[in-house]
Design a protein around this motif. Structure first.
Motif, PDB file in Angstrom:
ATOM      1  N   VAL A 126       0.818  -1.223   0.000  1.00 41.85           N
ATOM      2  CA  VAL A 126       0.000   0.000   0.000  1.00 41.85           C
ATOM      3  C   VAL A 126       0.850   1.271   0.000  1.00 41.85           C
ATOM      4  O   VAL A 126       0.631   2.153  -0.837  1.00 41.85           O
ATOM      5  N   CYS A 485     -11.679   0.526  -6.080  1.00 41.56           N
ATOM      6  CA  CYS A 485     -10.373   1.091  -5.757  1.00 41.56           C
ATOM      7  C   CYS A 485      -9.376   0.360  -6.644  1.00 41.56           C
ATOM      8  O   CYS A 485      -9.339  -0.872  -6.662  1.00 41.56           O
ATOM      9  N   THR A 486      -8.623   1.118  -7.386  1.00 41.42           N
ATOM     10  CA  THR A 486      -7.669   0.502  -8.318  1.00 41.42           C
ATOM     11  C   THR A 486      -6.244   0.959  -8.029  1.00 41.42           C
ATOM     12  O   THR A 486      -5.362   0.826  -8.866  1.00 41.42           O
ATOM     13  N   LEU A 487      -6.054   1.464  -6.806  1.00 39.43           N
ATOM     14  CA  LEU A 487      -4.708   1.950  -6.451  1.00 39.43           C
ATOM     15  C   LEU A 487      -3.648   0.878  -6.679  1.00 39.43           C
ATOM     16  O   LEU A 487      -2.551   1.155  -7.149  1.00 39.43           O
ATOM     17  N   CYS A 488      -3.981  -0.360  -6.316  1.00 35.46           N
ATOM     18  CA  CYS A 488      -2.965  -1.411  -6.361  1.00 35.46           C
ATOM     19  C   CYS A 488      -2.628  -1.849  -7.769  1.00 35.46           C
ATOM     20  O   CYS A 488      -1.780  -2.720  -7.960  1.00 35.46           O
ATOM     21  N   HIS A 495      -6.083  -5.983 -10.783  1.00 33.68           N
ATOM     22  CA  HIS A 495      -6.836  -6.051  -9.535  1.00 33.68           C
ATOM     23  C   HIS A 495      -7.763  -4.854  -9.318  1.00 33.68           C
ATOM     24  O   HIS A 495      -7.369  -3.715  -9.506  1.00 33.68           O
ATOM     25  N   CYS A 497     -10.489  -3.610  -6.245  1.00 36.19           N
ATOM     26  CA  CYS A 497     -11.261  -3.815  -5.022  1.00 36.19           C
ATOM     27  C   CYS A 497     -12.621  -3.169  -5.219  1.00 36.19           C
ATOM     28  O   CYS A 497     -12.709  -2.051  -5.743  1.00 36.19           O
ATOM     29  N   GLY A 505     -11.754  -2.204   1.623  1.00 31.52           N
ATOM     30  CA  GLY A 505     -10.691  -2.694   0.748  1.00 31.52           C
ATOM     31  C   GLY A 505      -9.867  -3.734   1.475  1.00 31.52           C
ATOM     32  O   GLY A 505      -9.741  -3.704   2.701  1.00 31.52           O
ATOM     33  N   LEU A 506      -9.305  -4.674   0.745  1.00 33.58           N
ATOM     34  CA  LEU A 506      -8.676  -5.800   1.432  1.00 33.58           C
ATOM     35  C   LEU A 506      -7.398  -5.410   2.173  1.00 33.58           C
ATOM     36  O   LEU A 506      -6.936  -6.119   3.047  1.00 33.58           O
ATOM     37  N   CYS A 507      -6.844  -4.241   1.866  1.00 35.66           N
ATOM     38  CA  CYS A 507      -5.661  -3.774   2.596  1.00 35.66           C
ATOM     39  C   CYS A 507      -6.051  -3.260   3.977  1.00 35.66           C
ATOM     40  O   CYS A 507      -5.192  -3.025   4.824  1.00 35.66           O
ATOM     41  N   VAL A 510      -8.806   1.267   3.179  1.00 36.03           N
ATOM     42  CA  VAL A 510      -9.773   2.045   2.401  1.00 36.03           C
ATOM     43  C   VAL A 510     -11.186   1.604   2.768  1.00 36.03           C
ATOM     44  O   VAL A 510     -11.666   0.553   2.335  1.00 36.03           O
ATOM     45  N   CYS A 574      -4.878  -8.462  -4.507  1.00 34.81           N
ATOM     46  CA  CYS A 574      -3.667  -7.899  -5.099  1.00 34.81           C
ATOM     47  C   CYS A 574      -2.450  -8.534  -4.452  1.00 34.81           C
ATOM     48  O   CYS A 574      -1.564  -9.046  -5.111  1.00 34.81           O
ATOM     49  N   CYS A 576      -1.672  -7.245  -0.900  1.00 33.82           N
ATOM     50  CA  CYS A 576      -1.409  -6.532   0.354  1.00 33.82           C
ATOM     51  C   CYS A 576      -2.533  -6.727   1.359  1.00 33.82           C
ATOM     52  O   CYS A 576      -2.731  -5.906   2.248  1.00 33.82           O
TER      53      CYS A 576
HETATM   54 FE1  SF4 Z   1      -7.274   0.065  -2.948  1.00 31.47          FE
HETATM   55 FE2  SF4 Z   1      -6.508  -1.195  -0.698  1.00 31.47          FE
HETATM   56 FE3  SF4 Z   1      -7.750  -2.493  -2.642  1.00 31.47          FE
HETATM   57 FE4  SF4 Z   1      -5.251  -1.667  -2.985  1.00 31.47          FE
HETATM   58  S1  SF4 Z   1      -5.969  -3.192  -1.545  1.00 31.47           S
HETATM   59  S2  SF4 Z   1      -6.920  -1.547  -4.467  1.00 31.47           S
HETATM   60  S3  SF4 Z   1      -5.320   0.273  -1.865  1.00 31.47           S
HETATM   61  S4  SF4 Z   1      -8.611  -0.867  -1.409  1.00 31.47           S
END
Ligand code: SF4
Ligand code: ZN
Length: 708
Positions: A126, A485-488, A495, A497, A505-507, A510, A574, A576
């Motif tokens: 992240v 959420c497509t940050l990853c 991936h 979320c 979000g799985l991290c 979020v 992803c 994380c």
């Molecule tokens: Fe976003 Fe977290 Fe999902 Fe990564 S793991 S895409 S930061 S919600």
């Protein structure tokens, strides 16, 4: 000698060293001696990623060296010479693996950490994707100017980079005042050049963990590290041939090497920068790394690298909260005319008021106004107070709301830090990070005891309460919009979320409110709204609009997602994730393991091994990464019968979710104290004993339909 000549000489020297190391170990321990690095599911990661084979014995190491040998062709061609660099990497991994095979903890007492476990790499996902860690510096060698070296490392630290040290620089930095350790983002790896492989191994495993790269796909691996791992190498001092050959390996991975001696330059790949004052700028430019520059008028450093800094008791200048006093913090939205931008007020005594340690109560009130501000964003902004205050060197912040606990160290006080600087930091950072919702911001810092206590009652507690009510009412049914959420994707390109009120979000970083705020802050950014329409199956959590959004944002890689199922089209992972959930047919249920848990589980695998079963934006029925907060939701595994499927969790995780989990189990199944029916490692970790425990407890999973 030419550069190419040096690379070949160095790679052959590395090969000889590796062969000798293996031969010696075989002579002493036999060829069947087990070989493994600790805390990884990827065997010898560099060799595994490059060749697809998992090495487990000394005998197999000999085979790997044959592969390395074949890469050292001696041809007068830079591309071929870079392959010899990769061969050097393989040799380094072999040499390091032998160390781990013949000694229990080869790095104990070395000053470096050696091999980096998978869990650490996952935890870096992240911060790397958000740009919180904008890049990775690998510093190799020994310098004659240790003052300049320390300044460079400190500069990287203040810019948020993660710095790895290899060679005598380990000792040189240890002797400086630079704070080191993972929490400070400066990691001494080892004194010998071969230890550099432990950094390469981090990049390579990032490709396997997040990029879902197939082991053996060397071309894919090199493309991934070049495009997605923002690393570079700084060498200090004269270069011996093995260092040159290892540097060629780095270049093959796409990491530019910046030397502080004369080298034959290769544009974008091998550069000379003899002026240590320019090392940082040259390196960042070579790798295209942009850092956020925050100029905040305070007398101490301000950087994410100081987030994990602890202030020990004998080093306290001032303390707020914990046992001795009350400390609370609050972000409130106000009308524009109620907020004076950049007004910072300290009410009550400052930290120079008495002899240290100074114990004071504290209230931190941040009032913001903005056209696009919403009450829902207050907790999103407020949670950041923890980070912003922690980023100050010499300040430690723990907890939140009215359980905040803050220490200011003696050094920071001596440098001139006062409470007003908290206001400067909060003011600057609220504007910096939340600019599109915060037009005006004022900060009031109160240490007057009566005022802290009365405002807690009148203002803080009612605000927390109102938010808790709002959060409790936030269910997936109560909203008409989910978010992507497509940050990853910068690491796991396919991936996505799907973030809902109940499934964060799985991290774990979020929440639905965060996603909503992110959309407001950056309309074209990583979080996009999904209209919750086109219901296909409520229990499994399938909506046509969600499917469409996932298909669009995964570039067609995934087209169906059941938000509440682990078996049918589960959400992708992803890498994380905070927790991994996996099915256990013998127990007719699932186990959940959090990243912090290092032991083994009833399926015979550690967190890292389980985690390696999924990731990279791929759907893996039977395995699912998720955030801790999702566990006690009645949507968790709803398709498979819900939380009653949970049969085992590490105790720490179970305790953390027990209260909400018990509440859900009571509501859904009428079960009291459900958490007590769930097994943990203090009770059993082998599957048979777990099942016996479940039977004795009359765990509901045993009565449910067969899971698989
Ligand atoms: Fe976003 Fe977290 Fe999902 Fe990564 S793991 S895409 S930061 S919600
Ligand atoms: Zn991720």
């Amino acid at each position: 000698m030419s550069l190419i000549g040096l690379i070949y000489t160095g790679s052959r020297a590395a090969l000889d060293l590796a062969r000798n190391a293996v031969a010696e170990a075989v002579a002493t321990y036999g060829a069947d001696k087990k070989v493994a690095f600790p805390g990884t599911a990827y065997a010898l990661p560099v060799i595994y990623a490059a060749t697809g084979s998992k090495i487990t014995t000394l005998a197999e190491l000999q085979g790997a060296l044959e592969v390395a040998d074949s890469l050292i062709t001696g041809e007068e061609d830079l591309g071929k010479a870079l392959n010899a660099g990769l061969a050097t990497a393989v040799c380094a991994e072999v040499i390091e693996a032998v160390k781990y095979a013949v000694t229990e903890e080869p790095y104990t007492g070395d000053g470096g950490i050696g091999f980096v476990p998978d869990a650490v790499i996952r935890s870096l996902g992240v911060p790397l994707v958000t740009g919180d860690i904008p890049g990775i510096a690998v510093i190799v060698g020994e310098t004659s100017d240790s003052g300049a070296l320390a300044a460079i490392v400190k500069d990287y630290q203040e810019k948020g980079l993660l710095t790895f040290l290899v060679g005598n620089v380990v000792d040189q930095i240890a002797a400086s005042d630079v704070k080191t350790g993972l929490e400070f983002r400066v990691i001494p790896v080892g004194r010998e050049i071969t230890a550099v492989i432990h950094v390469v191994s981090v990049a390579v495993r990032a490709a396997l963990i997040f990029g879902a790269l197939s082991p053996g796909d060397l071309a894919g691996l090199l493309a991934y590290t070049k495009e997605r791992i923002p690393a570079f190498v700084n060498t200090f001092g004269p270069l011996d041939e093995i260092t040159v050959a290892a540097g060629a390996g780095a270049i093959a991975l796409g990491f530019p090497v910046i030397a502080d001696v004369d080298v034959p330059e290769v544009p974008g790949a091998l550069l000379a920068q003899k002026d240590h004052g320019q090392t940082v700028a040259t390196s960042l430019e070579a790798r295209g790394i942009k850092t956020k520059i925050k100029e905040i008028p305070i007398p101490v450093s301000f950087a994410a690298a100081f987030e994990g800094e602890r202030i020990r008791r004998d080093n306290i200048h001032a303390e707020f909260g914990s046992r001795r006093s009350k400390a609370w913090e609050l972000v409130k939205m106000r009308h524009a005319d109620e907020v004076e931008d950049h007004k910072i007020e300290v009410i009550g005594p400052d930290i120079d008021a008495g002899e240290p340690p100074v114990y004071l109560p504290l209230a931190v009130l941040v009032e913001v106004a903005g056209k696009n501000m919403e009450e829902d964003f207050e907790p999103v902004l407020e949670r950041k107070i923890h980070y912003f205050l922690n980023y100050m060197e010499g300040v430690m912040h723990v907890g939140q709301r009215n359980l905040a606990w803050i220490r200011i160290g003696k050094d920071a006080f001596a440098k001139g830090l006062r409470l007003r600087h908290f206001g400067e930091v909060l003011y600057a950072m609220m504007h910096e990070e939340f600019g599109s919702v915060v037009d005006k911001c004022q900060v009031t810092i109160i240490t007057d005891k009566e005022k802290v206590l009365s405002l807690e009652q009148e203002l803080a507690l009612p605000s927390y309460l109102a938010r808790d009510d709002r959060l409790a009412s936030l269910t997936d049914e109560s909203v008409d919009t989910f978010y992507t959420c497509t940050l990853c994707q910068s690491f796991a390109p396919a991936h996505v979320c799907v973030v809902t009120p109940e499934r964060l979000g799985l991290c774990g970083a979020v929440s639905w409110l965060d996603a909503k705020a992110t959309k407001e802050l950056n309309p074209a950014g990583a979080c996009q709204p999904i209209a919750k329409t086109g219901l296909v199956d409520e229990r499994k959590g399938i909506w046509t609009e969600v499917n469409k959004a996932v298909e669009e944002h995964s570039q067609g890689a995934v087209s169906r997602v059941a938000l509440y199922s682990i078996l049918e089209d589960p959400m992708t992972s992803c890498g994380c994730f905070e927790c991994i959930c996996g099915t256990v047919p013998e127990g007719n249920g699932v186990i959940i393991v959090n990243r912090e848990y290092v032991g083994t589980t009833p399926v015979g695998m550690t967190f890292g091994e389980l985690a390696s079963m999924t990731g990279g934006g791929v759907q893996t029925p039977g395995f699912m990464g998720h955030g801790r907060h999702f566990i006690p939701s009645n949507k968790f595994l709803a398709a498979e019968g819900g939380v009653a499927r949970i049969i085992w969790m590490p105790k720490e995780l179970k305790d953390a979710v027990a209260e909400r989990l018990n509440k859900t189990a009571k509501e859904v199944y009428g079960i009291d104290n459900f958490a007590d029916m769930i097994c943990d490692e203090t009770i059993a970790t082998d599957v048979e004993a777990v099942v016996n425990f479940l039977a004795a407890k009359k765990h509901p999973a045993l009565e449910m339909d067969p899971l698989v």
